[in-house]
Design a protein around this motif. Sequence first.
Motif, PDB file in Angstrom:
ATOM      1  N   VAL A  36       0.839  -1.203   0.000  1.00  0.00           N
ATOM      2  CA  VAL A  36       0.000   0.000   0.000  1.00  0.00           C
ATOM      3  C   VAL A  36       0.874   1.253   0.000  1.00  0.00           C
ATOM      4  O   VAL A  36       0.600   2.212  -0.732  1.00  0.00           O
ATOM      5  CB  VAL A  36      -0.968  -0.018   1.202  1.00  0.00           C
ATOM      6  N   GLY A  37       1.936   1.248   0.801  1.00  0.00           N
ATOM      7  CA  GLY A  37       2.844   2.395   0.824  1.00  0.00           C
ATOM      8  C   GLY A  37       3.535   2.610  -0.508  1.00  0.00           C
ATOM      9  O   GLY A  37       3.706   3.748  -0.963  1.00  0.00           O
ATOM     10  N   GLY A  38       3.941   1.531  -1.164  1.00  0.00           N
ATOM     11  CA  GLY A  38       4.552   1.647  -2.483  1.00  0.00           C
ATOM     12  C   GLY A  38       3.584   2.174  -3.522  1.00  0.00           C
ATOM     13  O   GLY A  38       3.945   2.988  -4.379  1.00  0.00           O
ATOM     14  N   TYR A  39       2.338   1.723  -3.439  1.00  0.00           N
ATOM     15  CA  TYR A  39       1.310   2.195  -4.372  1.00  0.00           C
ATOM     16  C   TYR A  39       1.063   3.695  -4.199  1.00  0.00           C
ATOM     17  O   TYR A  39       1.069   4.454  -5.176  1.00  0.00           O
ATOM     18  CB  TYR A  39       0.026   1.397  -4.143  1.00  0.00           C
ATOM     19  N   LEU A  40       0.859   4.106  -2.954  1.00  0.00           N
ATOM     20  CA  LEU A  40       0.622   5.524  -2.695  1.00  0.00           C
ATOM     21  C   LEU A  40       1.862   6.371  -2.992  1.00  0.00           C
ATOM     22  O   LEU A  40       1.766   7.483  -3.508  1.00  0.00           O
ATOM     23  CB  LEU A  40       0.170   5.720  -1.251  1.00  0.00           C
ATOM     24  N   GLY A  41       3.033   5.819  -2.683  1.00  0.00           N
ATOM     25  CA  GLY A  41       4.270   6.525  -2.994  1.00  0.00           C
ATOM     26  C   GLY A  41       4.476   6.692  -4.487  1.00  0.00           C
ATOM     27  O   GLY A  41       4.953   7.731  -4.958  1.00  0.00           O
TER      28      GLY A  41
END
Length: 56
Positions: free
Chosen positions: A41-46
């Motif tokens: 999720v963090g990679g997607y949002l990042g």
Amino acid sequence: MSALKYLGIFILLIGVAVLAVPAVTGGLTNTHLLVGLFLVVGGYLGHIALNKKFES
């Protein structure tokens, strides 16, 4: 192009590896699931945020 633009995708792929390796070896625990979830999720949002920042 800067490699920083692709940092979100690299984090997302690390999250996928965190989920895939224990799933294949049979050692999947809740900790692996949570760490993988946060990385994906963090990679997607990042990735979204960094693409907006480095948009030409």
